[in-house]
Scaffold this motif. Structure first.
Motif, PDB file in Angstrom:
ATOM      1  N   ASP A 190     -14.750  39.301  15.622  1.00 12.85           N
ATOM      2  CA  ASP A 190     -14.108  40.573  15.963  1.00 12.85           C
ATOM      3  C   ASP A 190     -13.147  40.993  14.855  1.00 12.85           C
ATOM      4  OD1 ASP A 190     -14.971  41.314  18.718  1.00 12.85           O
ATOM      5  OD2 ASP A 190     -14.080  39.405  19.254  1.00 12.85           O
ATOM      6  N   ALA A 191     -12.287  40.057  14.439  1.00 11.86           N
ATOM      7  CA  ALA A 191     -11.294  40.364  13.414  1.00 11.86           C
ATOM      8  C   ALA A 191     -11.965  40.792  12.116  1.00 11.86           C
ATOM      9  CB  ALA A 191     -10.397  39.152  13.175  1.00 11.86           C
ATOM     10  N   MET A 192     -13.028  40.080  11.735  1.00 10.86           N
ATOM     11  CA  MET A 192     -13.761  40.432  10.517  1.00 10.86           C
ATOM     12  C   MET A 192     -14.377  41.821  10.636  1.00 10.86           C
ATOM     13  SD  MET A 192     -15.609  36.747   9.982  1.00 10.86           S
ATOM     14  CE  MET A 192     -16.436  37.083   8.424  1.00 10.86           C
ATOM     15  N   ALA A 193     -14.939  42.124  11.800  1.00 10.36           N
ATOM     16  CA  ALA A 193     -15.562  43.431  12.014  1.00 10.36           C
ATOM     17  C   ALA A 193     -14.518  44.548  11.998  1.00 10.36           C
ATOM     18  CB  ALA A 193     -16.329  43.440  13.333  1.00 10.36           C
ATOM     19  N   PHE A 194     -13.323  44.290  12.531  1.00  9.20           N
ATOM     20  CA  PHE A 194     -12.249  45.283  12.455  1.00  9.20           C
ATOM     21  C   PHE A 194     -11.949  45.630  10.999  1.00  9.20           C
ATOM     22  CE2 PHE A 194     -10.726  44.611  16.903  1.00  9.20           C
ATOM     23  CZ  PHE A 194     -10.561  45.944  17.230  1.00  9.20           C
ATOM     24  N   TYR A 195     -11.853  44.623  10.155  1.00  5.63           N
ATOM     25  CA  TYR A 195     -11.553  44.864   8.748  1.00  5.63           C
ATOM     26  C   TYR A 195     -12.668  45.671   8.085  1.00  5.63           C
ATOM     27  CZ  TYR A 195      -7.331  42.033   8.116  1.00  5.63           C
ATOM     28  OH  TYR A 195      -6.046  41.557   8.144  1.00  5.63           O
ATOM     29  N   GLU A 196     -13.914  45.309   8.363  1.00  6.75           N
ATOM     30  CA  GLU A 196     -15.018  46.012   7.718  1.00  6.75           C
ATOM     31  C   GLU A 196     -15.114  47.462   8.175  1.00  6.75           C
ATOM     32  OE1 GLU A 196     -16.862  45.037   5.144  1.00  6.75           O
ATOM     33  OE2 GLU A 196     -15.518  43.300   5.149  1.00  6.75           O
ATOM     34  N   LEU A 197     -14.878  47.721   9.453  1.00  8.77           N
ATOM     35  CA  LEU A 197     -14.888  49.104   9.924  1.00  8.77           C
ATOM     36  C   LEU A 197     -13.697  49.881   9.380  1.00  8.77           C
ATOM     37  CD1 LEU A 197     -16.116  48.682  13.606  1.00  8.77           C
ATOM     38  CD2 LEU A 197     -17.238  50.015  11.821  1.00  8.77           C
ATOM     39  N   ALA A 198     -12.568  49.212   9.240  1.00  6.64           N
ATOM     40  CA  ALA A 198     -11.388  49.878   8.676  1.00  6.64           C
ATOM     41  C   ALA A 198     -11.616  50.251   7.214  1.00  6.64           C
ATOM     42  CB  ALA A 198     -10.164  48.976   8.803  1.00  6.64           C
ATOM     43  N   LYS A 199     -12.297  49.394   6.466  1.00  7.48           N
ATOM     44  CA  LYS A 199     -12.616  49.697   5.068  1.00  7.48           C
ATOM     45  C   LYS A 199     -13.444  50.977   4.963  1.00  7.48           C
ATOM     46  CE  LYS A 199     -12.962  44.832   3.695  1.00  7.48           C
ATOM     47  NZ  LYS A 199     -13.885  43.789   3.198  1.00  7.48           N
ATOM     48  N   ARG A 200     -14.274  51.193   5.960  1.00  5.21           N
ATOM     49  CA  ARG A 200     -15.169  52.347   5.975  1.00  5.21           C
ATOM     50  C   ARG A 200     -14.544  53.545   6.693  1.00  5.21           C
ATOM     51  NH1 ARG A 200     -17.505  47.708   5.295  1.00  5.21           N
ATOM     52  NH2 ARG A 200     -19.522  47.536   4.264  1.00  5.21           N
ATOM     53  N   LYS A 201     -13.237  53.437   6.964  1.00  3.86           N
ATOM     54  CA  LYS A 201     -12.456  54.512   7.573  1.00  3.86           C
ATOM     55  C   LYS A 201     -12.972  54.903   8.962  1.00  3.86           C
ATOM     56  CE  LYS A 201     -11.248  56.269   3.005  1.00  3.86           C
ATOM     57  NZ  LYS A 201     -11.256  57.416   2.073  1.00  3.86           N
ATOM     58  N   GLN A 202     -13.500  53.902   9.669  1.00  3.92           N
ATOM     59  CA  GLN A 202     -13.993  54.128  11.021  1.00  3.92           C
ATOM     60  C   GLN A 202     -12.987  53.677  12.078  1.00  3.92           C
ATOM     61  OE1 GLN A 202     -17.151  55.731  11.214  1.00  3.92           O
ATOM     62  NE2 GLN A 202     -16.554  55.817   9.058  1.00  3.92           N
ATOM     63  N   ILE A 203     -12.012  52.878  11.669  1.00  4.08           N
ATOM     64  CA  ILE A 203     -10.958  52.403  12.568  1.00  4.08           C
ATOM     65  C   ILE A 203      -9.624  52.479  11.848  1.00  4.08           C
ATOM     66  CG2 ILE A 203      -9.992  50.267  13.546  1.00  4.08           C
ATOM     67  CD1 ILE A 203     -12.630  49.620  14.727  1.00  4.08           C
ATOM     68  N   ASN A 204      -8.606  52.910  12.572  1.00  4.60           N
ATOM     69  CA  ASN A 204      -7.256  52.996  12.024  1.00  4.60           C
ATOM     70  C   ASN A 204      -6.494  51.721  12.403  1.00  4.60           C
ATOM     71  OD1 ASN A 204      -4.709  53.661  11.133  1.00  4.60           O
ATOM     72  ND2 ASN A 204      -4.336  55.215  12.705  1.00  4.60           N
ATOM     73  N   LEU A 205      -6.416  50.769  11.470  1.00  6.52           N
ATOM     74  CA  LEU A 205      -5.759  49.494  11.765  1.00  6.52           C
ATOM     75  C   LEU A 205      -4.269  49.643  12.021  1.00  6.52           C
ATOM     76  CD1 LEU A 205      -7.299  46.711   9.467  1.00  6.52           C
ATOM     77  CD2 LEU A 205      -7.609  47.077  11.912  1.00  6.52           C
ATOM     78  N   ASP A 206      -3.668  50.731  11.546  1.00  4.16           N
ATOM     79  CA  ASP A 206      -2.240  50.945  11.807  1.00  4.16           C
ATOM     80  C   ASP A 206      -1.966  51.065  13.305  1.00  4.16           C
ATOM     81  OD1 ASP A 206      -1.655  50.877   9.117  1.00  4.16           O
ATOM     82  OD2 ASP A 206      -1.730  53.056   8.870  1.00  4.16           O
ATOM     83  N   ASN A 207      -2.966  51.511  14.055  1.00  4.55           N
ATOM     84  CA  ASN A 207      -2.805  51.686  15.503  1.00  4.55           C
ATOM     85  C   ASN A 207      -3.384  50.527  16.308  1.00  4.55           C
ATOM     86  OD1 ASN A 207      -1.405  54.069  15.419  1.00  4.55           O
ATOM     87  ND2 ASN A 207      -3.189  55.374  15.704  1.00  4.55           N
TER      88      ASN A 207
END
Length: 417
Positions: A104-121
């Motif tokens: 899950d954590a790895m997937a969050f990072y990969e989606l965030a790199k692609r600007k699909q998830i805002n990790l700040d939130n």
């Protein structure tokens, strides 16, 4: 004062959470504080559905509802980040807390790199993960290896190298080695996984290393970010969570457990990848297995790396519509797009109705590309080559030049010239 790098034992003081919790209920207690303090608007967690083989995601905004989600489900194989991308606009305008495994954590990072998830939130509480068991295979395993009716099982756990069940009339444990050599046990992608402690999360929690009088009554917490430190400190000040420094011997044990799990992951990688063969033999095996594909798109819909606005696999210039099985080009497109960033979450294999070992093929290619180019997906925000272009902006740019499809320049001779 909590700070990044702290290693602690933690447990909840909340009486209601204690009734349902395992390992002291620290994770659930932290989420209760996060909601009450407005650090997050909601928490996305997994809860038991009709039975312990039915893991369901639930979004909770009322702290009173958290207690019922306490505990763990090893037969739950969901991946959380794609749910946030698809149903909550990638946390663009909503602060969400999420309990995560390593994948899950790895997937969050990969989606965030692609600007699909805002990790700040996003606030992540990671949990140590030795692996999960497919619900269907878990039922079969309990029936055939344990000799127990799976419907009578009310609790399961993985502890000290065993899969343990409690059922009406008793309890029983069998070593994971024995189960996996017989074709049961953890999902194959979990066996190969080497992300056992998700330190990309803000807090990394689990039972590894909790010893002495706190064994079974507290959670080991490693503080991995300033965001995590603030959450933990606030919960302690509020009285929802209590902590003490981790036992030095416990630290040593935790390290040994993690090391043993990493060695086991390497063992399974060697076995699985060598079983694929090399060169033409590997290609032939992959082509034979994927010839069962019914093009249901389950692998694409679940994959945390697939995010395109217009999927090239649906372009008739590449993949002929209405043809089953699809040409091998369908799979080549996926491999070319995803292999450098595959996080080995196993969703493409878990959900495949044709039982194609998609995760094995993709993971094997990812490891080879990692050796060639040095990019390790999901561990930091370093971009792979395929993530440097933001698709919506690029398509808008192309449209302004007379074409909104990259491939048209290749297949349309007028545009090409």
């Amino acid at each position: 004062m909590a700070k990044k790098g702290d290693m602690l034992y933690a447990w909840t003081n909340d009486a209601e959470i204690k009734k349902h919790a395992e390992l002291g209920g620290a994770v659930t207690g932290l989420w209760k504080f996060a909601l009450e303090s407005k650090a997050v608007d909601a928490v996305l967690v997994i809860t038991k559905g009709t039975d312990l083989y039915d893991a369901q995601p639930v979004l909770i905004s009322d702290p009173k509802e958290l207690a019922k989600t306490a505990g763990s489900l090893h037969c739950g194989t969901l991946l959380m980040p794609k749910l946030i991308k698809n149903y909550f606009d990638g946390a663009a305008n909503m602060k969400i807390g999420v309990t995560v495994k390593g994948c899950d954590a790895m997937a969050f990072y990969e989606l965030a790199k692609r600007k699909q998830i805002n990790l700040d939130n996003i606030i992540m509480i990671g949990v140590n993960c030795g692996g999960s068991v497919s619900p269907v295979r878990a039922r079969k395993m309990i029936t055939e290896k344990f000799g127990v009716d799976p419907d009578t099982v009310h609790k399961e756990e993985i502890d000290k190298g065993q899969f343990i069940i409690e059922y009406e009339g008793g309890h029983k444990g069998i070593s994971m080695d024995e189960l996996e050599e017989a074709g049961y046990g953890r999902r194959t992608n979990c066996r190969r996984c080497k992300m056992k402690v998700p330190r990309q999360a803000d807090l990394a929690c689990g039972n590894w290393g909790v010893i002495g009088d706190k064994a079974g009554k507290a959670t080991f917490v490693e503080v991995c970010s300033e965001k995590g430190a603030n959450l933990l400190e606030g919960a302690v000040k509020k009285g929802i969570i209590a902590t003490e420094p981790a036992n030095p011997k416990g630290l040593e044990i935790r390290g040994k457990v993690e090391g043993a799990m990493l060695k086991l992951g390497e063992k399974w990688r060697k076995k699985d990848f060598e079983g694929l063969g090399e060169g033409k033999d590997r290609l032939k095996k992959i082509m034979t297995e994927t010839s069962r594909c019914i093009k249901c798109y389950s692998c694409i819909l679940a994959c945390p790396i697939c995010y395109c606005v217009d999927c090239t696999t649906k372009n008739p210039a590449y993949v002929k519509p209405g043809e089953l099985p699809p040409s091998f080009m369908f799979h080549l497109i996926r491999y070319a797009h995803i292999a450098d960033s595959c996080v080995n979450c196993g969703q493409c294999e878990e959900l495949c109705p044709a039982e194609i070992p998609n995760a094995l093929f993709m993971h094997a290619q990812q490891v080879e590309l990692e050796k060639m180019f040095g990019h390790v997906p999901g561990v930091n925000m370093e971009l792979p080559l395929m993530a440097y272009v933001e698709e919506k902006q690029e398509r808008a740019r192309l449209k302004n030049t007379g074409s909104d499809m990259i491939y048209e320049n290749v297949f349309n001779p007028v545009l090409k010239n």
